[in-house]
Design an enzyme around this catalytic site. Sequence first.
Site, PDB file in Angstrom:
ATOM      1  CE  LYS A   1      32.159  36.542  24.806  1.00 52.09           C
ATOM      2  NZ  LYS A   1      30.488  36.633  24.624  1.00 52.09           N
ATOM      3  CB  SER A   2      32.512  41.294  25.292  1.00 49.84           C
ATOM      4  OG  SER A   2      31.725  41.988  24.386  1.00 49.84           O
TER       5      SER A   2
ATOM      6  N   GLY B   1      27.815  33.790  29.199  1.00 51.14           N
ATOM      7  CA  GLY B   1      28.416  34.073  30.305  1.00 51.14           C
ATOM      8  C   GLY B   1      30.040  34.620  30.262  1.00 51.14           C
ATOM      9  CG  LEU B   2      31.179  38.679  29.177  1.00 55.30           C
ATOM     10  CD1 LEU B   2      31.665  39.411  30.645  1.00 55.30           C
ATOM     11  CD2 LEU B   2      32.211  39.100  28.016  1.00 55.30           C
TER      12      LEU B   2
ATOM     13  CB  CYS C   1      29.526  45.093  31.047  1.00 57.86           C
ATOM     14  SG  CYS C   1      29.475  46.805  31.654  1.00 57.86           S
TER      15      CYS C   1
ATOM     16  CG  ASN D   1      25.189  48.537  37.471  1.00 57.19           C
ATOM     17  OD1 ASN D   1      25.967  49.094  38.095  1.00 57.19           O
ATOM     18  ND2 ASN D   1      23.895  49.042  37.060  1.00 57.19           N
TER      19      ASN D   1
ATOM     20  CE  LYS E   1      26.003  44.250  20.169  1.00 56.36           C
ATOM     21  NZ  LYS E   1      26.676  43.368  20.083  1.00 56.36           N
TER      22      LYS E   1
ATOM     23  CB  SER F   1      20.953  38.939  22.596  1.00 60.29           C
ATOM     24  OG  SER F   1      21.563  39.331  24.053  1.00 60.29           O
TER      25      SER F   1
ATOM     26  N   GLY G   1      21.220  42.882  14.523  1.00 59.58           N
ATOM     27  CA  GLY G   1      19.731  41.995  15.024  1.00 59.58           C
ATOM     28  C   GLY G   1      18.946  41.650  13.802  1.00 59.58           C
TER      29      GLY G   1
END
Length: 308
Positions: A44-45, A71-72, A127, A129, A161, A192, A246
Amino acid sequence: VDLSLEWLGMRMASPLYNASGVMCRTREELDAVAGSAAGALITKSCTLTPREGNPEPRYHATALGSINSMGLPNEGYPYYFDYAQQFDYRKPLFVSVSGMSLEDNLFMLADLRDRHLPCLPEINLSCPNLPGKPQLAYDFAATAEALEKISQVYPGAFGVKLPPYFDPVHFAQMAALLNRFEGLRFVTCINSVGNGLLIDLASETTLISPKGGLGGLGGDYVLPTALANVREFARLMPDKHVIGCGGIKSGAEAFMHILCGATAVQIGTCLHEEGVGAFARIQHELAELMAQKGYQCLADFRGRLKTL
Ligand SMILES: CC(C)(C)CCc1c(C(=O)O)[nH]c(=O)[nH]c1=O
């Protein structure tokens, strides 16, 4: 039929693995993917510190795919880097990094560099900015600056990614930008499809809670966009690998992604809904399809999409 592949010094028995974010937040989930028919796995990120993520419901699946605004949520980068430290590498492991700032990304990548591990980072360019700016990957100047700094901090091979793009000029500009970075060896297309909205008709309510119901789309909803991004970036960046992600839910879509030029493919929504058994099923369907078409290995058809 041979489903194996070798790329960037790694060998995979199958071209299928999980999309970052699905079945990869905890070591139990990661071990389940590692113990399945998946050819690789990705975490997972991660962010500098652990995150709870957004209020639930934050994921919802429909007959046509999924919407999420997680939400990460993640255990913090040391958790995943420690997992990478103890991993047996019988199949490749990738670590997804998605810092809340460029400084966070640089800090985590420096730590990863100093651990000298066999895993490769996949840097999530969706991510956040600076406030008031779009996600990093939709801000080309900021992306160029970030990749310059990342390349200075991280000497090894890495990937990014990418969110979907929808304009031929954007494909060309992004590819030209990414081609400037030798250390950038692969791009994963796509993340996504951002900020969709799904509604429950009976209750006249959004399906997820965060962001007024807006969330990233996956599944059948995104296959055409994913295939277009894979084919365009594979065409525009012949010296880099493209990983397809995807809308893959059977051997057919896996075949299509590879036909568009994908080296390997990631499964998100379908894995979330079906579980790790999806890898063996899709792998079997892909092998069947290849046999019917007379292909012995992935290289026999990779990137061979015909146009009319
Ligand atoms: C959207 C972000 C929260 C900025 C990054 C993490 C992420 C998430 C998420 O954790 O909400 N969901 C996705 O479909 N793709 C992603 O890259």
